[in-house]
Design a protein around this motif. Structure first.
Motif, mmCIF file in Angstrom:
data_model
loop_
_atom_site.group_PDB
_atom_site.id
_atom_site.type_symbol
_atom_site.label_atom_id
_atom_site.label_comp_id
_atom_site.label_asym_id
_atom_site.label_seq_id
_atom_site.Cartn_x
_atom_site.Cartn_y
_atom_site.Cartn_z
ATOM 1 N N ARG A 1 0.838 -1.208 0.000
ATOM 2 C CA ARG A 1 0.000 0.000 0.000
ATOM 3 C C ARG A 1 0.863 1.243 0.000
ATOM 4 O O ARG A 1 1.959 1.268 0.543
ATOM 5 C CB ARG A 1 -0.911 -0.007 1.219
ATOM 6 N N GLY A 2 0.356 2.296 -0.622
ATOM 7 C CA GLY A 2 1.026 3.598 -0.590
ATOM 8 C C GLY A 2 2.419 3.527 -1.180
ATOM 9 O O GLY A 2 2.677 2.808 -2.147
ATOM 10 N N LEU A 3 3.343 4.274 -0.597
ATOM 11 C CA LEU A 3 4.699 4.361 -1.151
ATOM 12 C C LEU A 3 5.455 3.040 -1.073
ATOM 13 O O LEU A 3 6.439 2.854 -1.787
ATOM 14 C CB LEU A 3 5.490 5.464 -0.426
ATOM 15 N N SER A 4 5.007 2.110 -0.214
ATOM 16 C CA SER A 4 5.722 0.823 -0.127
ATOM 17 C C SER A 4 5.626 0.063 -1.451
ATOM 18 O O SER A 4 6.444 -0.814 -1.725
ATOM 19 C CB SER A 4 5.205 -0.027 1.033
ATOM 20 N N ALA A 5 4.652 0.411 -2.297
ATOM 21 C CA ALA A 5 4.551 -0.227 -3.622
ATOM 22 C C ALA A 5 5.738 0.141 -4.512
ATOM 23 O O ALA A 5 5.988 -0.511 -5.521
ATOM 24 C CB ALA A 5 3.252 0.180 -4.303
ATOM 25 N N PHE A 6 6.455 1.192 -4.136
ATOM 26 C CA PHE A 6 7.601 1.639 -4.939
ATOM 27 C C PHE A 6 8.938 1.176 -4.354
ATOM 28 O O PHE A 6 9.995 1.495 -4.894
ATOM 29 C CB PHE A 6 7.601 3.176 -5.044
ATOM 30 N N PRO B 1 13.386 8.632 -11.223
ATOM 31 C CA PRO B 1 12.244 8.062 -10.490
ATOM 32 C C PRO B 1 11.363 7.157 -11.359
ATOM 33 O O PRO B 1 10.731 6.228 -10.844
ATOM 34 C CB PRO B 1 11.465 9.307 -10.025
ATOM 35 N N SER B 2 11.329 7.412 -12.656
ATOM 36 C CA SER B 2 10.522 6.552 -13.544
ATOM 37 C C SER B 2 11.137 5.162 -13.676
ATOM 38 O O SER B 2 10.421 4.173 -13.886
ATOM 39 C CB SER B 2 10.383 7.190 -14.926
ATOM 40 N N ILE B 3 12.471 5.096 -13.564
ATOM 41 C CA ILE B 3 13.133 3.786 -13.589
ATOM 42 C C ILE B 3 12.761 3.012 -12.335
ATOM 43 O O ILE B 3 12.422 1.814 -12.393
ATOM 44 C CB ILE B 3 14.679 3.965 -13.657
ATOM 45 N N VAL B 4 12.788 3.710 -11.192
ATOM 46 C CA VAL B 4 12.400 3.066 -9.932
ATOM 47 C C VAL B 4 10.970 2.532 -10.054
ATOM 48 O O VAL B 4 10.694 1.383 -9.716
ATOM 49 C CB VAL B 4 12.508 4.068 -8.757
ATOM 50 N N TYR B 5 10.084 3.377 -10.548
ATOM 51 C CA TYR B 5 8.677 2.966 -10.703
ATOM 52 C C TYR B 5 8.556 1.700 -11.550
ATOM 53 O O TYR B 5 7.925 0.717 -11.155
ATOM 54 C CB TYR B 5 7.876 4.111 -11.328
ATOM 55 N N LEU B 6 9.201 1.713 -12.727
ATOM 56 C CA LEU B 6 9.045 0.579 -13.647
ATOM 57 C C LEU B 6 9.626 -0.714 -13.074
ATOM 58 O O LEU B 6 9.229 -1.808 -13.465
ATOM 59 C CB LEU B 6 9.681 0.904 -15.007
ATOM 60 N N CYS B 7 10.599 -0.596 -12.155
ATOM 61 C CA CYS B 7 11.218 -1.782 -11.549
ATOM 62 C C CYS B 7 10.465 -2.254 -10.309
ATOM 63 O O CYS B 7 10.753 -3.323 -9.782
ATOM 64 C CB CYS B 7 12.674 -1.478 -11.162
ATOM 65 N N SER B 8 9.501 -1.476 -9.844
ATOM 66 C CA SER B 8 8.889 -1.725 -8.533
ATOM 67 C C SER B 8 7.564 -2.474 -8.658
ATOM 68 O O SER B 8 6.975 -2.554 -9.745
ATOM 69 C CB SER B 8 8.640 -0.387 -7.835
ATOM 70 N N ALA C 1 4.506 -1.164 -10.619
ATOM 71 C CA ALA C 1 4.351 -1.349 -12.068
ATOM 72 C C ALA C 1 4.081 -2.817 -12.416
ATOM 73 O O ALA C 1 4.385 -3.267 -13.521
ATOM 74 C CB ALA C 1 5.601 -0.852 -12.798
ATOM 75 N N ALA C 2 3.481 -3.554 -11.471
ATOM 76 C CA ALA C 2 3.304 -5.005 -11.645
ATOM 77 C C ALA C 2 2.565 -5.372 -12.945
ATOM 78 O O ALA C 2 2.807 -6.434 -13.518
ATOM 79 C CB ALA C 2 2.548 -5.574 -10.446
#
Ligand code: NDP
Length: 259
Positions: A6-11, A232-239, A242-243
């Protein structure tokens, strides 16, 4: 969905092991730092031993322990060795960022075979070789994320500089991304690309007055980006956030390609 973060832990990338190619400067350095700041342990590849050591020292000064690997990724055996070295050092691999790239400005009539070869060997073949070598580790670990660094040059033709081989290579990166995303989804490997606009690095002379009119004034935001704005977009796509994202090309260009 009870166990969905949930929340920022998804990243969060806590516990993930990441390899970044071309991580000793520019965009790759910012990607390595952002991945580490988000919890990953990081190895990066570059050819220059001194540049690699300097980057390791710089990251250390920022509280990050990164592992620099010297390798020329245009040599197939060095690409394989670099991936295996990273996996051995980090205890496996979950994330790969194919970032190393090269560009020459030259009208097509004047572009040499050697320039074409260098561009395709690094921008396309090395992405292919690193993805295959690293993809086996990801598959054997039960999955992972690959992010390839494409470009707006894979979508539009830049002006005023001519760079046909580079533009063609980045279009190839986008299509390779989609092809591997399709093939490797059953192995829980997500493959995405990021297509940046103009970013201030050694590769892109964004401050040169002759480029201002078409690189800066043509963009809705009327400016170039810093590498930290792309990271930050790289972090998002790896996290885990972005499942359900795979086969995408995320354009980050201050609106440049809207026109
Ligand atoms: P830089 O030239 O600043 O950095 C390139 C990095 O790649 C360096 O770390 C370099 O280290 C490494 N590298 C180069 N050749 C090799 C090789 N043969 N084997 C291993 N590593 C290599 O580039 P940028 O940071 O600007 O670009 C990074 C990526 O982003 C590229 O794919 C580029 O095409 C893309 N991009 C850049 C944009 C921009 O405006 N800057 C816009 C859109 C996309 P070393 O020399 O020590 O090997």
């Amino acid at each position: 969905m009870a166990d969905y973060p949930r929340g920022l832990s998804a990243f969060s990338l806590e516990g993930k092991r990441a390899l970044v190619t071309g991580g000793n400067r520019g965009l790759g350095y910012a990607f390595a730092r952002a991945l580490a700041d988000s919890g990953a342990t990081v190895a990066f590849v570059g050819r220059g031993a001194e540049a690699n050591e300097a980057a390791v020292r710089r990251l250390k000064a920022e509280g990050i322990d990164a592992y620099g690997i010297g390798a020329d990724l245009t040599a197939d055996d060095e690409a394989d060795r670099a991936v295996d070295q990273a996996a051995e050092r980090l205890g496996g691999l979950d994330i790969v960022v194919n970032n190393a790239g090269v560009c020459f400005h030259n009208p097509a009539w004047d572009a040499t075979d050697d320039e074409w070869q260098q561009v395709f060997d690094l921008n396309v073949r090395a992405v292919w070789k690193v993805s295959l070598a690293a993809g086996r580790h990801l598959r054997d670990n039960g999955g992972g994320a690959i992010v390839n660094i494409g470009s707006i040059s894979g979508l539009i033709v830049n002006r005023p500089q001519a760079q046909a081989p580079y533009n063609a290579s980045k279009a190839a990166v986008h299509q390779l991304t989609k092809s591997l995303a399709a093939e490797w989804a059953p192995h829980h490997i997500r493959v995405n690309a990021v297509a940046p606009g103009y970013v201030k690095t050694e590769m892109a002379p964004v401050d040169r007055p002759e480029y201002r009119r078409m690189w800066i004034e043509d963009a809705p935001q009327q400016r170039y980006a810093t590498p930290e704005e792309i990271a930050p977009s790289i972090v998002y796509l790896c996290s885990p956030a972005a499942a359900f994202v795979t086969g995408s090309v995320l354009v980050i260009d201050g609106g440049y390609t809207v026109y």
